[in-house]
Design a protein around this motif. Structure first.
Motif, mmCIF file in Angstrom:
data_model
loop_
_atom_site.group_PDB
_atom_site.id
_atom_site.type_symbol
_atom_site.label_atom_id
_atom_site.label_comp_id
_atom_site.label_asym_id
_atom_site.label_seq_id
_atom_site.Cartn_x
_atom_site.Cartn_y
_atom_site.Cartn_z
ATOM 1 N N PRO A 14 0.807 -1.201 0.000
ATOM 2 C CA PRO A 14 0.000 0.000 0.000
ATOM 3 C C PRO A 14 0.846 1.259 0.000
ATOM 4 O O PRO A 14 0.340 2.338 -0.206
ATOM 5 C CB PRO A 14 -0.829 -0.129 1.283
ATOM 6 C CG PRO A 14 -0.118 -1.124 2.114
ATOM 7 C CD PRO A 14 0.639 -2.004 1.178
ATOM 8 N N ILE A 20 -3.886 4.451 -0.587
ATOM 9 C CA ILE A 20 -5.053 3.716 -0.079
ATOM 10 C C ILE A 20 -6.177 4.713 0.227
ATOM 11 O O ILE A 20 -5.974 5.915 0.260
ATOM 12 C CB ILE A 20 -4.711 2.934 1.213
ATOM 13 C CG1 ILE A 20 -4.244 3.900 2.321
ATOM 14 C CG2 ILE A 20 -3.659 1.863 0.938
ATOM 15 C CD1 ILE A 20 -4.093 3.230 3.680
ATOM 16 N N LEU A 66 2.382 0.159 7.939
ATOM 17 C CA LEU A 66 2.282 0.143 6.470
ATOM 18 C C LEU A 66 3.311 1.064 5.804
ATOM 19 O O LEU A 66 3.279 1.233 4.584
ATOM 20 C CB LEU A 66 0.862 0.553 6.051
ATOM 21 C CG LEU A 66 -0.263 -0.371 6.552
ATOM 22 C CD1 LEU A 66 -1.630 0.224 6.231
ATOM 23 C CD2 LEU A 66 -0.141 -1.769 5.953
ATOM 24 N N GLU A 275 -7.333 -0.677 -2.767
ATOM 25 C CA GLU A 275 -7.065 -1.028 -1.372
ATOM 26 C C GLU A 275 -7.622 0.018 -0.412
ATOM 27 O O GLU A 275 -7.526 1.224 -0.682
ATOM 28 C CB GLU A 275 -5.561 -1.164 -1.154
ATOM 29 C CG GLU A 275 -4.983 -2.322 -1.937
ATOM 30 C CD GLU A 275 -3.570 -2.635 -1.509
ATOM 31 O OE1 GLU A 275 -2.725 -1.725 -1.584
ATOM 32 O OE2 GLU A 275 -3.316 -3.782 -1.107
ATOM 33 N N TRP A 276 -8.208 -0.453 0.671
ATOM 34 C CA TRP A 276 -8.620 0.482 1.709
ATOM 35 C C TRP A 276 -8.334 -0.113 3.068
ATOM 36 O O TRP A 276 -8.335 -1.323 3.243
ATOM 37 C CB TRP A 276 -10.087 0.874 1.551
ATOM 38 C CG TRP A 276 -11.090 -0.076 2.113
ATOM 39 C CD1 TRP A 276 -11.566 -0.095 3.402
ATOM 40 C CD2 TRP A 276 -11.756 -1.167 1.444
ATOM 41 N NE1 TRP A 276 -12.495 -1.114 3.549
ATOM 42 C CE2 TRP A 276 -12.629 -1.781 2.368
ATOM 43 C CE3 TRP A 276 -11.719 -1.656 0.137
ATOM 44 C CZ2 TRP A 276 -13.435 -2.861 2.037
ATOM 45 C CZ3 TRP A 276 -12.522 -2.738 -0.181
ATOM 46 C CH2 TRP A 276 -13.364 -3.324 0.746
ATOM 47 N N LEU A 277 -8.100 0.832 4.009
ATOM 48 C CA LEU A 277 -7.911 0.465 5.408
ATOM 49 C C LEU A 277 -9.093 0.997 6.196
ATOM 50 O O LEU A 277 -9.440 2.171 6.068
ATOM 51 C CB LEU A 277 -6.607 1.094 5.937
ATOM 52 C CG LEU A 277 -6.368 0.948 7.442
ATOM 53 C CD1 LEU A 277 -6.122 -0.514 7.819
ATOM 54 C CD2 LEU A 277 -5.182 1.807 7.879
ATOM 55 N N SER A 285 -11.337 -3.992 6.168
ATOM 56 C CA SER A 285 -10.234 -3.507 5.329
ATOM 57 C C SER A 285 -10.025 -4.479 4.190
ATOM 58 O O SER A 285 -10.330 -5.670 4.304
ATOM 59 C CB SER A 285 -8.927 -3.449 6.127
ATOM 60 O OG SER A 285 -9.038 -2.592 7.227
ATOM 61 N N SER A 286 -9.484 -3.961 3.114
ATOM 62 C CA SER A 286 -9.075 -4.808 1.990
ATOM 63 C C SER A 286 -7.695 -4.325 1.578
ATOM 64 O O SER A 286 -7.547 -3.282 0.949
ATOM 65 C CB SER A 286 -10.080 -4.647 0.837
ATOM 66 O OG SER A 286 -9.692 -5.464 -0.243
ATOM 67 N N LEU A 287 -6.709 -5.071 2.003
ATOM 68 C CA LEU A 287 -5.349 -4.551 1.935
ATOM 69 C C LEU A 287 -4.367 -5.696 1.800
ATOM 70 O O LEU A 287 -4.520 -6.721 2.487
ATOM 71 C CB LEU A 287 -5.094 -3.812 3.260
ATOM 72 C CG LEU A 287 -4.014 -2.759 3.328
ATOM 73 C CD1 LEU A 287 -4.346 -1.585 2.423
ATOM 74 C CD2 LEU A 287 -3.903 -2.251 4.772
ATOM 75 N N ALA A 320 2.848 -5.308 5.721
ATOM 76 C CA ALA A 320 2.047 -5.410 4.507
ATOM 77 C C ALA A 320 2.105 -6.832 3.980
ATOM 78 O O ALA A 320 3.179 -7.406 3.825
ATOM 79 C CB ALA A 320 2.582 -4.440 3.467
#
Ligand code: SF4
Length: 412
Positions: A14, A20, A66, A275-277, A285-287, A320
């Motif tokens: 990320p 992100i 991150l 990607e998001w936190l 989250s999708s990371l 990560a």
């Protein structure tokens, strides 16, 4: 928690230039609406302080973990961020600004309830850097608002919007719900027209879902309220679509309309499967090739966040691609290649300008055209998809309301 399986996209970091999106979940509401199944609570105001300490601690710990990534969009959602005590939204945003590289001009949204939006509150929110308000209007019919357990009326919506404008907000979304028990087409038309008269930059509208375990569902099951009529809801959608189109709004996602250039950048990141936190209790989250979520209970979350902050090297517990030993994380799923491909199709086709399958393939590293040749051909033959001359594929208008069923064909 140790994640040993190599997830799809784990090699993506990320910290790479694309950055992100950041979602901050605020679990507080003045009162719980009877149709809502979000992770939100009334009567826990005594936890405001612990929440603030926890969420700012989690924000900063993730930033270290991150490698201080760029942040393209920030969304304070919930719950009711506008219900936080004065100054708390500012502290959350300061914590983000101090620990991430927030891009210049980043879209920063706060979800608000109309009855919180006094001029003073709007000025405070604007001063924090928030540049977009998303207001939960739902209806302009006071009787339906009362049935939904909302604490505002239609006049307060107009008053709140005026306060937003006076405080300098030039990007406002209004959320509406249709397909309500007892709601008539005429009532809905009146709501749509009164909303259009306010010229918001963005309008979202969703059909009511009677969520499991909610009082509203219970009332319908008991016969205290009539079952919503799906055909009438479809008529409401068509009516709104026609009126918003006539008023010059761009219909860019199945449930979202905007003025030119006012698409929700944060939601676009979701639909593009970027990607998001998510931080805060119960946030997803999708990371780094994983989907994970934090503990739901606000009290437990605050404890876990403080445990994380108190670790000798809190950032060392998450890297990560491997989410290991992060106290706030309650569960994790690896997004394998098959799931990543399905989600890219499922989400991307919600965008009505269509999807450039080649570009999406390049972005995701999966040859989507080859993988879904059969499904794409079937959906095209069934009249649900259409291909543009430039190779983009998009939903046909007839498919807007059945898109979710149609897209199940992409699922593994
Ligand atoms: S204000 Fe919004 S988040 Fe809170 S209970 Fe009502 S619908 Fe749910």
């Amino acid at each position: 928690m140790t994640q040993a399986v190599e997830p799809h996209g784990a090699s993506r970091s990320p910290a790479r230039d694309e950055g992100i999106s950041l979602y901050v979940h605020v679990p507080f509401c003045l009162s719980k609406c009877p149709y809502c199944d979000f992770n939100t609570y009334q009567g826990i105001e005594s936890q405001f302080g612990d929440y603030l300490a926890g969420v700012t601690g989690e924000i900063e710990a993730w930033a270290r973990a991150l490698g201080r990534p760029s942040v393209n969009t920030i969304f304070l959602g919930g719950g009711t961020p506008s219900y936080l005590p004065d100054g708390d939204a500012g502290q959350i945003l300061e914590s983000i600004a101090g620990s991430y590289r927030v891009r210049d001009g980043a879209e920063i949204t706060a979800e608000c309830n109309p009855n919180d939006l006094t001029l003073e509150k709007c000025v405070e929110l604007r001063a924090t850097g928030i540049n977009r308000i998303s207001m939960g209007v739902q209806s302009m019919d006071n009787g339906l608002l009362a049935m939904l357990g909302r604490r505002h009326d239609a006049d307060e919506v107009i008053g709140a919007l005026k306060c937003c404008r006076r405080a300098g907000f030039d990007n406002v979304n209004l959320d509406l719900i249709y397909g309500l028990p007892r709601q008539t087409l005429e009532q809905w038309q009146d709501t749509v027209e009164r909303i259009l008269a306010q010229s918001p930059e963005h309008i979202s509208m969703y059909s009511l879902t009677l969520e499991e375990g909610t009082p509203l569902r219970h009332w319908v099951q008991q016969g205290r309220l009539p079952e919503p009529d799906p055909d009438l809801a479809a008529d409401m959608y068509d009516l709104a679509r026609a009126e918003l189109g006539d008023a010059g709004y761009h219909h860019y996602e199945i449930s979202n309309w905007c003025r030119a250039g006012r698409e929700s950048q944060h939601n676009l990141a979701y639909w593009r499967n970027l990607e998001w936190l998510g931080v805060g209790p119960g946030a997803h989250s999708s990371l780094a090739g994983c989907r994970f979520w934090t503990v739901r209970s606000p009290r437990e979350y605050a404890q876990k966040a403080s445990e994380w902050v108190e670790m000798a090297e809190p950032w060392a517990s998450a890297t990560a691609g491997r989410i290991e030993g992060v106290p706030t994380v309650d569960g994790l799923e690896v997004i394998d290649e098959e799931t990543a491909a399905a989600e890219t199709m499922f989400l991307g086709l919600r965008l009505l300008d269509g999807m450039d399958v080649s570009a999406a393939s390049e972005r995701s590293g999966i040859d989507l055209m080859a993988r879904y040749a059969t499904e794409l051909a079937e959906l095209t033959t069934d009249g649900l998809l259409v291909w543009d001359a430039d190779g983009r594929v998009r939903l046909r208008e007839e498919a807007y309301l059945v898109a979710n069923q149609a897209f199940t064909r992409f699922l593994p």
